[in-house]
Design a protein around this motif. Structure first.
Motif, PDB file in Angstrom:
ATOM      1  N   ASP A  18       0.827  -1.205   0.000  1.00  8.17           N
ATOM      2  CA  ASP A  18       0.000   0.000   0.000  1.00  8.17           C
ATOM      3  C   ASP A  18       0.861   1.255   0.000  1.00  8.17           C
ATOM      4  O   ASP A  18       0.607   2.202  -0.756  1.00  8.17           O
ATOM      5  CB  ASP A  18      -0.912  -0.018   1.230  1.00  8.17           C
ATOM      6  CG  ASP A  18      -1.922   1.100   1.208  1.00  8.17           C
ATOM      7  OD1 ASP A  18      -2.882   1.024   0.423  1.00  8.17           O
ATOM      8  OD2 ASP A  18      -1.753   2.073   1.969  1.00  8.17           O
ATOM      9  N   THR A  48      -8.527  -4.062  -1.111  1.00  8.71           N
ATOM     10  CA  THR A  48      -7.656  -2.916  -1.336  1.00  8.71           C
ATOM     11  C   THR A  48      -6.791  -3.117  -2.567  1.00  8.71           C
ATOM     12  O   THR A  48      -6.580  -2.187  -3.347  1.00  8.71           O
ATOM     13  CB  THR A  48      -6.767  -2.675  -0.099  1.00  8.71           C
ATOM     14  OG1 THR A  48      -7.607  -2.390   1.017  1.00  8.71           O
ATOM     15  CG2 THR A  48      -5.819  -1.507  -0.317  1.00  8.71           C
ATOM     16  N   SER A  86     -11.417   3.096   2.071  1.00  5.30           N
ATOM     17  CA  SER A  86     -10.429   2.930   3.140  1.00  5.30           C
ATOM     18  C   SER A  86     -10.897   3.608   4.414  1.00  5.30           C
ATOM     19  O   SER A  86     -10.762   3.060   5.514  1.00  5.30           O
ATOM     20  CB  SER A  86      -9.078   3.514   2.707  1.00  5.30           C
ATOM     21  OG  SER A  86      -8.544   2.814   1.604  1.00  5.30           O
TER      22      SER A  86
END
Length: 225
Positions: free
Chosen positions: A143, A185, A215
């Motif tokens: 991420d 994600t 998120s």
């Protein structure tokens, strides 16, 4: 006494490398909850545990303070900082919504082939990490890299600096840490990269906005529970 289990051997590195290693171990201990929020951190005790002089520990603590992971209190020393509350979380995601959708749009217009290749590779790495024993750590690192790559593809160093100064990824990781990770994600990241690859600025902006909103929702559920 403040202790961190499983400290690696620090060897005979230079002082600067020692400070980097101490910082990395302490940062991870704070992020994964080994050092819980609002825990007293004593530099002398940690120096003895790491078997180093107090200097690299003090340097590491100064960096952690800059990250917002520890706080220094006059005459009392350091404590790990509290988790973000709802208002702080809301403000952080408001900032991300101001910075990142437009950044993704610029990335779609400005990215080089090399930058696009790096983004595609990063999506592959994220998908490979899903379901592994250490998926949460691997995907959290994915991420951080993915968002950094988007900022760099946009060619706006000022926006990247502003984002990095908020340490959003550190606070998000710490708040969400459960030992698991939401694989959705990665697919949200893939949609962003697909739009960037197509040179579709509007789609890239929309995909990034949806990802950030999702998120925020996931973290609020974690916070409320």
């Amino acid at each position: 006494m403040t202790t961190i289990d499983g400290l690696p051997g620090l060897g005979s590195s230079t002082r600067v490398m020692l400070a980097d290693e101490v910082y990395a171990v302490m940062q991870q201990a704070i992020l994964d909850g080994t050092l819980p929020p609002n825990t007293r951190v004593n530099a002398g005790e940690l120096a003895r545990q790491f078997d180093v002089s107090p200097t690299p520990v003090r340097e590491a603590l100064a960096r952690l303070e800059s990250d917002g992971l520890v706080e220094k209190h006059a005459l009392k020393g350091y404590r790990t900082s509290d988790l973000l509350n709802r208002e702080q979380l809301r403000e952080m995601f408001e900032l991300r919504l101001l910075l990142e959708p437009g950044t993704a749009a610029h990335a779609a217009a400005r990215r080089t082939q090399e930058q696009l290749d790096a983004l595609v590779t990063e999506i592959d790495l994220g998908r490979q990490a899903v379901g592994t024993d250490d998926a949460y750590a691997l995907l959290s690192q994915h991420d951080v890299r993915l968002h950094d790559l988007v900022f760099r593809a946009a060619g706006n160093a000022t926006a990247l600096t502003a984002y990095n100064r908020t340490h959003c990824h550190l606070h998000t990781y710490r708040l969400a840490y459960t030992g698991t990770y939401v694989p959705d994600t990665v697919e949200e990241h893939a949609q962003i990269v697909t739009a960037i690859a197509a040179g579709d600025a509007a789609a890239a902006e929309s995909a990034m906005r949806s990802h950030i909103e999702n998120s925020a929702t996931r973290l609020l559920v974690t916070l409320d529970s």
